[in-house]
Design a protein around this motif. Structure first.
Motif, short mmCIF file in Angstrom:
data_model
loop_
_atom_site.label_atom_id
_atom_site.label_comp_id
_atom_site.label_asym_id
_atom_site.label_seq_id
_atom_site.Cartn_x
_atom_site.Cartn_y
_atom_site.Cartn_z
N GLY A 104 23.87 12.79 25.04
CA GLY A 104 23.52 11.64 24.21
C GLY A 104 24.33 11.54 22.94
O GLY A 104 24.19 10.57 22.19
N PHE A 105 25.18 12.53 22.67
CA PHE A 105 26.04 12.44 21.48
C PHE A 105 27.12 11.40 21.75
O PHE A 105 27.81 11.49 22.79
CB PHE A 105 26.68 13.79 21.16
N TRP A 126 32.97 11.85 14.09
CA TRP A 126 31.58 11.56 13.70
C TRP A 126 31.36 11.77 12.20
O TRP A 126 30.64 11.03 11.55
CB TRP A 126 30.65 12.47 14.52
N ILE A 127 32.04 12.79 11.69
CA ILE A 127 31.75 13.21 10.31
C ILE A 127 32.63 12.49 9.28
O ILE A 127 32.30 12.45 8.09
CB ILE A 127 31.90 14.75 10.20
N ILE A 128 33.75 11.92 9.71
CA ILE A 128 34.65 11.24 8.74
C ILE A 128 33.91 10.14 7.96
O ILE A 128 33.96 10.12 6.72
CB ILE A 128 35.91 10.67 9.45
N PRO A 129 33.19 9.24 8.62
CA PRO A 129 32.50 8.19 7.85
C PRO A 129 31.46 8.76 6.89
O PRO A 129 31.28 8.25 5.79
CB PRO A 129 31.82 7.35 8.94
N LEU A 130 30.80 9.85 7.31
CA LEU A 130 29.81 10.48 6.42
C LEU A 130 30.49 10.99 5.15
O LEU A 130 30.00 10.76 4.03
CB LEU A 130 29.12 11.64 7.15
N THR A 160 23.69 14.28 13.10
CA THR A 160 23.47 14.04 14.53
C THR A 160 22.89 12.64 14.71
O THR A 160 22.25 12.11 13.80
CB THR A 160 22.45 15.05 15.11
N PRO A 161 23.08 12.08 15.88
CA PRO A 161 22.50 10.75 16.13
C PRO A 161 20.97 10.82 16.13
O PRO A 161 20.40 11.89 16.38
CB PRO A 161 23.02 10.39 17.51
N GLN A 162 20.36 9.72 15.87
CA GLN A 162 18.89 9.69 15.73
C GLN A 162 18.15 10.23 16.97
O GLN A 162 17.18 10.98 16.82
CB GLN A 162 18.45 8.28 15.42
N PRO A 163 18.61 9.91 18.21
CA PRO A 163 17.87 10.42 19.38
C PRO A 163 17.84 11.94 19.46
O PRO A 163 16.98 12.52 20.12
CB PRO A 163 18.64 9.83 20.57
N LEU A 164 18.78 12.59 18.79
CA LEU A 164 18.82 14.05 18.85
C LEU A 164 18.06 14.71 17.71
O LEU A 164 17.97 15.94 17.65
CB LEU A 164 20.28 14.52 18.83
N SER A 214 33.71 6.52 19.03
CA SER A 214 33.98 5.72 20.23
C SER A 214 32.71 5.15 20.85
O SER A 214 32.73 4.07 21.44
CB SER A 214 34.72 6.57 21.27
N GLY A 215 31.60 5.86 20.69
CA GLY A 215 30.36 5.41 21.31
C GLY A 215 29.64 4.33 20.53
O GLY A 215 28.62 3.81 20.97
#
Lengths: 334, 276
Positions: free
Chosen positions: B71-72, B80-84, B209-213, B240-241
């Motif tokens: 699910g990631f 994933w972390i660059i925007p953060l 991490t994404p919310q579902p995780l 990409s997701g």
């Protein structure tokens, strides 16, 4: 000093002004005063008397809790923007961004008052010249001395040619030379027609600059008038005569009593009289003593000071009083 | 001092009151001044730039294997972390605007601005504009370094635009929050509260991490945390997701608008209370 224009509306008018802080402490308590257009008004009082609170209300930084105040004809609460457009302010500490140069600060101040680029640049140069900072204008203010910062602070307050200039203890902490330079500039501004509201703890400053003086204590005005009026209210000048050694003190007292009423004197070699005519009494006294064959060592006319006035109206002395000139002394050869 | 004439006749206009100074000139003057904080303070940008870079490198190393979880939405944790990290850099630049304002209040400079005939909102807008400008340095640096070490720009130019909009918006939010604190407490000692709020806002979101995780209370908090939506807006650039789409864009924009409105109002209320 340019002198007040009596037909104009007051530059500052305050009626029943109050400012209470948390706990009910009233820093300003029922203050009434009027400053005429074109005059220098000295607002005198010790620390905690309510001077700065009053100024902060008048320059729209603080709202009063009661009463009314108008500056340049505008209400400080309901017409605050109009007040701001008409006043120049140099507050107690010359708060200037140390990262900026004097020239940049003046240009920025011009922008804050709606000047376009060229106009702000031209005005900045004009003011740098006026306060003697043209050469230092390109240096960061963090490198300025205290006196230079004060002069720049004054220049910033003048950028938009304000009608009323508020100076809150402008010379506190300055050396005598810087203080004199600032006084000259204030006089010059007033000669140009700017009304100046000057708060100070220094008696000499008030005497040197102010057309009228208001004394504040406990948040209220306790005395107001020209320095001469206030001092006259306390009493007449006193003429002190120091006699030469071996002089006949009793004969001197008799001779001088014809010039003015004798005043009690602690020193056996000194005689004092009331001198209603001030320094003009000196030749009369000298002549009387000479005719009585009494040699004189020195003569001194001591006038009441604003500190005497302050002590008379408040029962305490003023900080900074030592800076005030208290006597005009004339050494007379024996 | 010379004594040039400055007569009342020469005074600009009749000075019968009138309007405030033009907003454009005032905002420009404030913006120029705010740049001094980075151009004239030696090393000022190092801290604000190095911190998000270190965070970028450290976090991608420590949590890199999370992308293997079902699910990631990307197989590159760096992406994933660059925007953060961009948002963090922008947020801290915004919070610094509040700290600088608190310093100006303490040192009396702000009184000078308050007695100028300047519309009050400009006193907030000026520092915010400066903060946005300053924030562009760490954001750009993180993006460049991130891409150089393997991050992907899947969203193309529009994705980058989304990243910068999210960063500038988050900087604005943080600046307004920090300014609201500054005008309330009027001391630089409130600085940690400004910074901590930014940190918490980011930490309690879908930062790592994404919310579902996510699990438990953190999942609930992250779901309602507007920063999660702002991150989603920013992640359209590199994850990409998360497709570049209106559905992924508008929640972030609404979150930014709402936060700017709330914190902007708080800042203005605090400003008005300063003279009471």
């Amino acid at each position: 000093m340019s002198g007040p224009a009596s037909s104009s509306p007051p530059a500052v008018s305050v009626h029943g002004l109050e400012r209470a802080f948390k706990g009910g402490i009233k820093a300003v308590d029922g203050l009434d005063l009027e400053v005429r257009e074109g005059e220098v008004y000295g607002f005198l009082g010790p620390n905690g008397a309510g001077k700065t609170t009053t100024v902060r209300i008048l320059v729209t930084l603080l709202k009063p809790t009661a009463g009314e105040a108008r500056v340049a004809g505008f209400d400080v609460v309901s017409q605050a923007d109009a007040v701001r457009r008409n006043i120049g302010v140099a507050l107690q500490e010359a708060a200037i961004d140390p990262l900026m140069t004097g020239r940049e600060l003046l240009r920025m101040q011009g922008a804050l008052h709606g000047m376009k680029g060229a106009q702000a640049r031209s005005r900045a140069e004009e003011l740098l010249d006026r306060v003697g900072l043209t050469d230092a204008g390109g240096r960061r203010v963090g490198q300025y001395s205290g006196g230079m910062r004060r002069r720049l602070d004054l220049a910033m307050a003048l950028v938009h040619r304000p009608k009323v200039l508020f100076l809150d203890e402008p010379t506190t902490g300055l050396d005598p030379t810087s203080r004199s330079a600032l006084w000259r500039e204030v006089r010059s501004l007033n000669d140009d027609g700017t009304t100046v509201f000057l708060t100070t703890q220094y008696l000499e400053e008030a005497e040197q600059l102010a057309d009228r003086v208001g004394i504040i204590a406990g948040g209220s005005l306790v005395a107001e008038g020209t320095p001469a009026e206030l001092k006259a209210h306390v009493g007449e000048p006193t003429l002190h005569v120091d006699l030469a050694p071996e002089s006949d003190v009793a004969a001197a007292r008799v001779a001088l009593s014809a010039v003015g009423p004798l005043v009690d004197c602690q020193d056996d070699a000194r005689v004092a009289i009331r001198a209603a005519r001030g320094k003009a009494t000196v030749p009369l006294a000298i002549r009387a003593l000479d005719e009585a064959g009494i040699a004189v060592e020195s003569v001194e006319v001591e006038s009441p000071t604003l500190d005497d006035v302050f002590a008379a109206v408040t029962g305490s002395t003023l900080e900074g009083a030592t800076q005030g000139a208290s006597a005009d002394q004339a050494e007379v050869p024996a | 001092m010379s004594t040039s004439t400055d007569s009342p006749a020469g005074r600009s206009g009749s000075r019968s009151g009138g309007t405030n100074s033009p907003a454009g000139g005032v905002a420009w003057a404030f913006w120029l001044r705010s740049l001094n904080e980075v151009t004239r303070v030696r090393g000022a940008l190092i801290g604000t730039s190095i911190a998000p870079l270190v965070f970028l490198l450290g976090t991608s190393g420590q949590f890199g294997r999370l992308v293997g979880l079902p699910g990631f939405p990307t197989d590159s944790y760096l992406s994933w972390i660059i925007p953060l990290c961009c948002l963090q850099g922008a947020g801290f630049a915004g919070a610094a605007a509040g700290a600088n304002l608190a310093r100006d209040i303490e040192q009396g400079w702000f009184d000078r601005l308050l007695v100028a005939p300047v519309a009050r909102p400009l006193l907030v807008l000026g520092p915010v504009l400066g903060a946005i400008t300053r924030s562009m340095v760490p954001v750009t640096l993180v993006l460049i370094v991130g891409v150089l070490i393997g991050g992907e720009v899947t969203g193309g130019v529009l994705g980058i635009v989304a990243l910068y909009v999210a960063s500038a918006g988050f900087c604005t939010v943080a600046a307004m929050w920090a300014i609201a604190i500054a005008v309330h407490f009027r001391t630089q000692q409130a600085g940690p509260l400004m910074q901590m709020s930014v940190f918490l806002g980011v930490f309690l979101s879908t930062a790592y991490t994404p919310q579902p995780l996510l699990k438990g209370w953190l999942e609930d908090v992250a779901r309602v945390n507007p920063v999660s939506h702002i991150l989603e807006l920013a992640r359209q650039s590199t994850v990409s997701g998360i497709d570049l789409s209106l559905a992924h864009t508008w929640p972030g924009l609404v979150a930014l608008a709402a936060l700017v409105a709330v914190f902007g109002a708080l800042a203005m209320i605090g400003l008005r209370r300063m003279g009471r």
